[in-house]
Scaffold this active site. Structure first.
Site, mmCIF file in Angstrom:
data_model
loop_
_atom_site.group_PDB
_atom_site.id
_atom_site.type_symbol
_atom_site.label_atom_id
_atom_site.label_comp_id
_atom_site.label_asym_id
_atom_site.label_seq_id
_atom_site.Cartn_x
_atom_site.Cartn_y
_atom_site.Cartn_z
ATOM 1 C CE1 TYR A 245 -3.948 2.183 0.805
ATOM 2 C CE2 TYR A 245 -2.608 3.059 2.601
ATOM 3 C CZ TYR A 245 -3.733 3.130 1.802
ATOM 4 O OH TYR A 245 -4.638 4.142 1.990
ATOM 5 C CE LYS B 266 -3.640 4.910 -1.272
ATOM 6 N NZ LYS B 266 -4.704 5.257 -2.224
HETATM 7 P P1 NAP Z 1 -13.337 2.527 1.779
HETATM 8 O O1 NAP Z 1 -14.313 3.088 2.741
HETATM 9 O O2 NAP Z 1 -12.792 1.151 1.993
HETATM 10 O O3 NAP Z 1 -13.983 2.614 0.310
HETATM 11 C C1 NAP Z 1 -13.275 2.127 -0.792
HETATM 12 C C2 NAP Z 1 -14.003 2.464 -2.071
HETATM 13 O O4 NAP Z 1 -13.190 2.030 -3.171
HETATM 14 C C3 NAP Z 1 -15.340 1.749 -2.206
HETATM 15 O O5 NAP Z 1 -16.237 2.626 -2.850
HETATM 16 C C4 NAP Z 1 -15.017 0.564 -3.114
HETATM 17 O O6 NAP Z 1 -16.117 0.102 -3.893
HETATM 18 C C5 NAP Z 1 -13.987 1.197 -4.024
HETATM 19 N N1 NAP Z 1 -13.114 0.231 -4.690
HETATM 20 C C6 NAP Z 1 -12.289 -0.688 -4.129
HETATM 21 N N2 NAP Z 1 -11.655 -1.380 -5.091
HETATM 22 C C7 NAP Z 1 -12.098 -0.903 -6.277
HETATM 23 C C8 NAP Z 1 -11.813 -1.216 -7.624
HETATM 24 N N3 NAP Z 1 -10.943 -2.176 -7.956
HETATM 25 N N4 NAP Z 1 -12.460 -0.518 -8.596
HETATM 26 C C9 NAP Z 1 -13.354 0.451 -8.279
HETATM 27 N N5 NAP Z 1 -13.655 0.793 -7.018
HETATM 28 C C10 NAP Z 1 -13.024 0.117 -6.022
HETATM 29 O O7 NAP Z 1 -12.036 3.462 1.637
HETATM 30 P P2 NAP Z 1 -11.775 4.965 2.176
HETATM 31 O O8 NAP Z 1 -11.251 4.866 3.555
HETATM 32 O O9 NAP Z 1 -12.922 5.844 1.863
HETATM 33 O O10 NAP Z 1 -10.515 5.357 1.262
HETATM 34 C C11 NAP Z 1 -10.653 6.083 0.049
HETATM 35 C C12 NAP Z 1 -9.273 6.401 -0.484
HETATM 36 O O11 NAP Z 1 -8.558 7.166 0.489
HETATM 37 C C13 NAP Z 1 -8.412 5.165 -0.764
HETATM 38 O O12 NAP Z 1 -7.625 5.371 -1.894
HETATM 39 C C14 NAP Z 1 -7.541 5.071 0.464
HETATM 40 O O13 NAP Z 1 -6.351 4.381 0.201
HETATM 41 C C15 NAP Z 1 -7.310 6.538 0.779
HETATM 42 N N6 NAP Z 1 -6.947 6.793 2.160
HETATM 43 C C16 NAP Z 1 -7.805 6.512 3.175
HETATM 44 C C17 NAP Z 1 -7.426 6.777 4.472
HETATM 45 C C18 NAP Z 1 -8.323 6.511 5.650
HETATM 46 O O14 NAP Z 1 -7.881 6.747 6.789
HETATM 47 N N7 NAP Z 1 -9.540 6.056 5.473
HETATM 48 C C19 NAP Z 1 -6.160 7.320 4.735
HETATM 49 C C20 NAP Z 1 -5.314 7.594 3.676
HETATM 50 C C21 NAP Z 1 -5.716 7.334 2.391
HETATM 51 P P3 NAP Z 1 -17.157 -1.050 -3.334
HETATM 52 O O15 NAP Z 1 -17.987 -0.378 -2.293
HETATM 53 O O16 NAP Z 1 -17.994 -1.436 -4.496
HETATM 54 O O17 NAP Z 1 -16.318 -2.154 -2.791
#
Ligand code: NAP
Length: 244
Positions: free
Chosen positions: A155, A159
């Site tokens: 990851y 990133k």
């Molecule tokens: P999340 O709640 O797990 O949601 C992930 C989303 O990505 C869902 O809508 C999922 O769709 C979609 N997804 C996963 N694999 C996919 C694929 N192959 N093709 C299309 N869509 C896909 O994640 P989040 O926490 O909101 O994170 C969003 C972004 O922010 C990510 O890139 C993550 O790495 C980044 N981020 C998050 C955090 C944090 O603390 N949460 C911190 C740093 C960075 P489905 O619902 O259909 O599965």
């Protein structure tokens, strides 16, 4: 309204940060293509909320790691919304484990979704943005792409790669008025971080003393695609001071 007349593709918009960005952009006047991979019900709910605000919403089920899927999604957005002005590469997955125990499949999957997925989407929408001589692209990276994190070799590498991709695409297409930036969230309250048994310890490390909200990340995204007209190739940390 800051995004009136614009159309936006938000990947991973069925849940979490992507959902919040989709809703905020619609509140600000944008039509939105709601991409997701598997959760039809969750994505449909987001689309209905957007339509309830009087905007167009297009449901786009596609795996961003599959270039053919992404090309056909881009064609359907051009047909359905007339184009793509804004792309937010937000879809992401984690498959954590120490490197010595990390399978090649796990490495590949995380890189393919988080990094190759962004490449696929940028490639698919660039021709439309170049013709219009206007575009805004945001890549959702992470603080761990800058400082690393034990158990997240796949990851954090993906990133970190997104930061290099952001800066290169920013340089390549600045003359077409396509601005490309990254947002680097810290710990945000979503499914991805839910259930962590280390929350107290994590919050103690954050200067602002708490996890961030999805809305706080969405506000940063809105800024980058609207008011930030002299900003490209940057990485905006939204981390409560965790990384500075
Ligand atoms: P999340 O709640 O797990 O949601 C992930 C989303 O990505 C869902 O809508 C999922 O769709 C979609 N997804 C996963 N694999 C996919 C694929 N192959 N093709 C299309 N869509 C896909 O994640 P989040 O926490 O909101 O994170 C969003 C972004 O922010 C990510 O890139 C993550 O790495 C980044 N981020 C998050 C955090 C944090 O603390 N949460 C911190 C740093 C960075 P489905 O619902 O259909 O599965």
């Amino acid at each position: 309204m800051k995004l009136e007349g614009k159309s936006a593709l938000i990947t991973g918009a069925s849940r979490g940060i992507g959902r919040e960005i989709a809703l905020l952009f619609a509140e600000e006047g944008a039509d939105v293509a709601v991409n997701y991979r598997s959760r039809d019900d969750a994505a449909r709910e987001v689309a209905e909320m957007i339509e309830g605000m009087g905007r167009k919403a297009l449901l786009c089920r596609a795996d961003v790691s599959d270039s053919e899927d992404v090309r056909s999604m881009a064609r359907s957005i051009v047909d359905g919304l007339g184009g793509v002005d804004i792309l937010v590469n937000n879809a992401g997955v984690v498959q954590d484990g120490l490197l010595s125990r990390m399978s090649t499949d796990s490495w590949n999957r995380v890189v393919e979704v988080n990094l190759t997925g962004a490449f696929n989407c940028i490639k698919a929408v660039l021709p439309v943005m170049m013709r219009r001589r206007w575009g805004r692209i945001i890549n959702m990276t992470s603080v761990v792409g800058q400082v690393g994190n034990p158990g997240q070799a796949n990851y954090s590498a993906a990133k970190a790669g997104l930061i290099g991709l952001t800066r290169t695409v920013a340089r390549e297409y600045s003359s077409r008025n396509i601005l490309v930036n990254a947002i680097s969230p810290g710990f945000i309250d979503t499914d991805m971080t839910g259930g962590s048994d280390r929350l107290d310890r994590i919050e103690a490390m954050i200067p602002l003393g708490r996890m961030g909200t999805r809305r706080e990340v969405a506000q940063a995204a809105l800024f980058l695609v609207s008011d930030a007209t002299y900003t490209t190739g940057t990485v905006l940390n939204v981390s409560g001071g965790l990384v500075m």
